[in-house]
Design a protein around this motif. Structure first.
Motif, mmCIF file in Angstrom:
data_model
loop_
_atom_site.group_PDB
_atom_site.id
_atom_site.type_symbol
_atom_site.label_atom_id
_atom_site.label_comp_id
_atom_site.label_asym_id
_atom_site.label_seq_id
_atom_site.Cartn_x
_atom_site.Cartn_y
_atom_site.Cartn_z
ATOM 1 N N ARG A 152 -6.541 -1.425 -1.591
ATOM 2 C CA ARG A 152 -6.545 -0.728 -0.297
ATOM 3 C C ARG A 152 -7.966 -0.424 0.168
ATOM 4 N NH1 ARG A 152 -2.121 3.909 -1.957
ATOM 5 N NH2 ARG A 152 -0.319 2.542 -2.256
ATOM 6 N N VAL A 153 -8.812 0.066 -0.753
ATOM 7 C CA VAL A 153 -10.182 0.448 -0.390
ATOM 8 C C VAL A 153 -11.006 -0.787 -0.012
ATOM 9 C CG1 VAL A 153 -12.339 1.386 -1.312
ATOM 10 C CG2 VAL A 153 -10.181 2.604 -1.696
ATOM 11 N N LEU A 154 -10.918 -1.840 -0.795
ATOM 12 C CA LEU A 154 -11.690 -3.052 -0.488
ATOM 13 C C LEU A 154 -11.260 -3.653 0.852
ATOM 14 C CD1 LEU A 154 -11.894 -4.778 -4.000
ATOM 15 C CD2 LEU A 154 -13.678 -3.485 -2.810
ATOM 16 N N LEU A 155 -9.961 -3.682 1.115
ATOM 17 C CA LEU A 155 -9.489 -4.197 2.399
ATOM 18 C C LEU A 155 -9.912 -3.287 3.550
ATOM 19 C CD1 LEU A 155 -5.886 -5.437 1.474
ATOM 20 C CD2 LEU A 155 -7.969 -6.802 1.726
ATOM 21 N N ALA A 156 -9.944 -1.983 3.297
ATOM 22 C CA ALA A 156 -10.388 -1.042 4.336
ATOM 23 C C ALA A 156 -11.845 -1.277 4.704
ATOM 24 C CB ALA A 156 -10.185 0.391 3.852
ATOM 25 N N ILE A 157 -12.690 -1.509 3.696
ATOM 26 C CA ILE A 157 -14.110 -1.786 3.960
ATOM 27 C C ILE A 157 -14.254 -3.096 4.730
ATOM 28 C CG2 ILE A 157 -16.348 -2.258 2.895
ATOM 29 C CD1 ILE A 157 -15.406 -0.515 0.518
ATOM 30 N N SER A 217 -7.623 1.956 10.881
ATOM 31 C CA SER A 217 -6.473 2.170 10.000
ATOM 32 C C SER A 217 -5.679 0.884 9.896
ATOM 33 C CB SER A 217 -5.586 3.307 10.531
ATOM 34 O OG SER A 217 -4.998 2.958 11.772
ATOM 35 N N TYR A 218 -4.940 0.772 8.804
ATOM 36 C CA TYR A 218 -4.030 -0.361 8.646
ATOM 37 C C TYR A 218 -2.894 0.035 7.718
ATOM 38 C CZ TYR A 218 -5.706 -1.532 3.920
ATOM 39 O OH TYR A 218 -5.995 -1.489 2.577
ATOM 40 N N ARG A 219 -1.786 -0.680 7.814
ATOM 41 C CA ARG A 219 -0.614 -0.426 6.960
ATOM 42 C C ARG A 219 -0.914 -0.914 5.555
ATOM 43 N NH1 ARG A 219 3.323 1.006 4.525
ATOM 44 N NH2 ARG A 219 5.506 0.886 5.179
ATOM 45 N N THR A 220 -0.714 -0.052 4.553
ATOM 46 C CA THR A 220 -1.151 -0.385 3.200
ATOM 47 C C THR A 220 -0.075 -1.057 2.343
ATOM 48 O OG1 THR A 220 -0.677 1.922 2.614
ATOM 49 C CG2 THR A 220 -2.982 1.324 2.977
ATOM 50 N N ALA A 221 0.975 -1.544 2.945
ATOM 51 C CA ALA A 221 1.968 -2.293 2.170
ATOM 52 C C ALA A 221 1.306 -3.519 1.548
ATOM 53 C CB ALA A 221 3.127 -2.719 3.060
ATOM 54 N N ILE A 222 1.690 -3.847 0.308
ATOM 55 C CA ILE A 222 1.155 -4.995 -0.428
ATOM 56 C C ILE A 222 2.325 -5.744 -1.050
ATOM 57 C CG2 ILE A 222 -0.230 -5.720 -2.425
ATOM 58 C CD1 ILE A 222 -1.958 -3.204 -1.959
ATOM 59 N N ALA A 252 -7.023 6.367 1.319
ATOM 60 C CA ALA A 252 -6.223 5.181 0.969
ATOM 61 C C ALA A 252 -4.771 5.569 0.763
ATOM 62 C CB ALA A 252 -6.796 4.518 -0.284
ATOM 63 N N GLY A 253 -4.094 5.926 1.842
ATOM 64 C CA GLY A 253 -2.744 6.450 1.771
ATOM 65 C C GLY A 253 -1.697 5.424 1.359
ATOM 66 N N ASN A 254 -0.538 5.929 0.939
ATOM 67 C CA ASN A 254 0.549 5.057 0.521
ATOM 68 C C ASN A 254 1.185 4.322 1.693
ATOM 69 O OD1 ASN A 254 0.467 5.876 -2.257
ATOM 70 N ND2 ASN A 254 1.428 7.794 -1.638
ATOM 71 N N HIS A 255 1.088 4.893 2.886
ATOM 72 C CA HIS A 255 1.652 4.251 4.082
ATOM 73 C C HIS A 255 0.578 3.587 4.919
ATOM 74 C CE1 HIS A 255 3.388 3.985 8.185
ATOM 75 N NE2 HIS A 255 4.520 3.808 7.547
ATOM 76 N N THR A 256 -0.527 4.288 5.108
ATOM 77 C CA THR A 256 -1.614 3.794 5.957
ATOM 78 C C THR A 256 -2.950 4.178 5.356
ATOM 79 O OG1 THR A 256 -0.203 4.223 7.880
ATOM 80 C CG2 THR A 256 -2.503 3.718 8.327
ATOM 81 N N ALA A 257 -3.890 3.251 5.379
ATOM 82 C CA ALA A 257 -5.270 3.577 5.002
ATOM 83 C C ALA A 257 -6.017 3.992 6.255
ATOM 84 C CB ALA A 257 -5.954 2.388 4.347
ATOM 85 N N LYS A 258 -6.751 5.079 6.162
ATOM 86 C CA LYS A 258 -7.561 5.560 7.263
ATOM 87 C C LYS A 258 -9.019 5.550 6.846
ATOM 88 C CE LYS A 258 -4.445 8.043 6.661
ATOM 89 N NZ LYS A 258 -3.133 7.909 5.905
ATOM 90 N N VAL A 267 -4.214 12.460 11.947
ATOM 91 C CA VAL A 267 -3.981 11.515 10.848
ATOM 92 C C VAL A 267 -5.283 11.124 10.161
ATOM 93 C CG1 VAL A 267 -4.137 9.383 12.196
ATOM 94 C CG2 VAL A 267 -2.628 9.478 10.196
ATOM 95 N N PHE A 268 -6.408 11.249 10.879
ATOM 96 C CA PHE A 268 -7.713 10.889 10.320
ATOM 97 C C PHE A 268 -8.437 12.070 9.675
ATOM 98 C CE2 PHE A 268 -7.105 7.462 13.454
ATOM 99 C CZ PHE A 268 -7.385 6.357 12.659
ATOM 100 N N ALA A 269 -7.764 13.197 9.521
ATOM 101 C CA ALA A 269 -8.440 14.411 9.048
ATOM 102 C C ALA A 269 -9.092 14.219 7.681
ATOM 103 C CB ALA A 269 -7.457 15.574 9.009
#
Length: 285
Positions: free
Chosen positions: A86-91, A25-30, A10-16, A269-271
């Motif tokens: 970020r995590v809930l939106l990623a799921i 992945s998506y941009r994690t701006a809120i 759950a990165g500050n720029h992008t969630a992977k 980036v997905f490491a």
């Protein structure tokens, strides 16, 4: 469906996200919610959400519409409410992308090495574990997060491309750089650290300057020029030539993921996400 296992960075720029079907992945701006006079589409990751009574926008739309700039919570810990969103939106996005009805989830997510302490890990686990009901883009979503593990960023990436012997990992993020040392699959504390700068927080975004900052800080950890170094993160491919000027044995970390019946080499980036997924599968599978 039965329990889904995921790794989420759950990165500050992008969630992977990594899982059995592949990556996302998506941009994690809120940013906070507001009434829109004109509905513009800023990106395929635009999301309007209501989570725990907090209404807002996430994704590319928040990059453009955030009144306060930036749209992300930076720092050397992920133990804050933005991580939960970020995590809930990623799921949610993972289920949408792969057409699966997600009910129960077990996951491993990450925390910078410097803040990988029991107190912060427990806070992340407590805020993520349990039943979550929320809305995204008009969809009513209900997800039960059954189990949560918290891995160390950087060292978590090791499990995406396991190698024998001694390995140094440089994980360059938007808010921090994680430097991890792994010897015979064991994490070495006194040769690892988190540096409190990243590509979104430095004034000079010149890759050569950032690389010098990374090299300066890793040599303080007594890393040697001849060490085997693997580089990952969103700018890994671009910054590698500058890292190689000091660490001659530096290479890109090559995360591998089994998607159905085939094994895929993913972008560096997905490491962390893939490493976390493999840890989650071994722990919760």
């Amino acid at each position: 469906m039965s329990k889904l296992i995921l790794g989420i960075d759950a990165g500050n720029h992008t969630a992977k996200v990594a899982g059995p079907y592949g990556t996302d992945s998506y941009r994690t701006a809120i940013c906070d919610w507001f009434e829109r006079d004109i509905v513009e589409i800023h990106g395929t990751d635009d999301m309007e959400f209501d989570i725990d009574g907090r209404k807002g926008f996430a994704g590319s739309i928040a990059v453009y519409e955030d009144e306060f700039g930036g749209g992300s919570m930076f720092g050397d810990t992920k133990a804050h409410d933005d991580t939960k969103i970020r995590v809930l939106l990623a799921i949610y996005r993972y289920g949408k992308k792969y057409g699966i009805d997600i009910t129960d989830v077990s996951l491993v997510t990450g925390q910078p090495i410097i803040s990988h302490k029991d107190k912060d890990k427990k806070r992340i686990q407590d805020m993520l574990t349990g039943q979550h009901s929320f809305t995204v883009n008009g969809d009513n979503v209900s997800i039960n997060i059954v189990e949560v593990g918290v891995g160390a960023e950087g060292s978590g990436a090791f499990w995406a491309d396991v190698q024998a012997g001694a390995l140094r990992i440089i994980d360059i993020g938007s808010g921090t750089v994680n430097a991890a040392t792994i010897i015979d699959k064991r994490y070495i504390n006194n040769a690892s650290n988190t540096f409190n700068f990243g590509m979104e927080t430095v004034n000079n975004k010149n890759l050569s300057s950032v690389a010098r900052g990374v090299i300066l800080n890793t040599t303080k950890l007594k890393w040697d020029r001849a060490d085997n170094v693997r580089v990952c993160g969103g700018i890994a491919k671009d910054i590698l030539p500058f890292i190689e000027q000091h660490y001659g044995n530096a290479e890109l970390l090559k995360p591998t993921l089994q998607e159905g019946s085939r094994i895929v080499v993913a972008d560096p980036v997905f490491a962390n996400a893939i490493g976390f997924y493999k840890l989650a599968r071994n722990t919760f599978g």
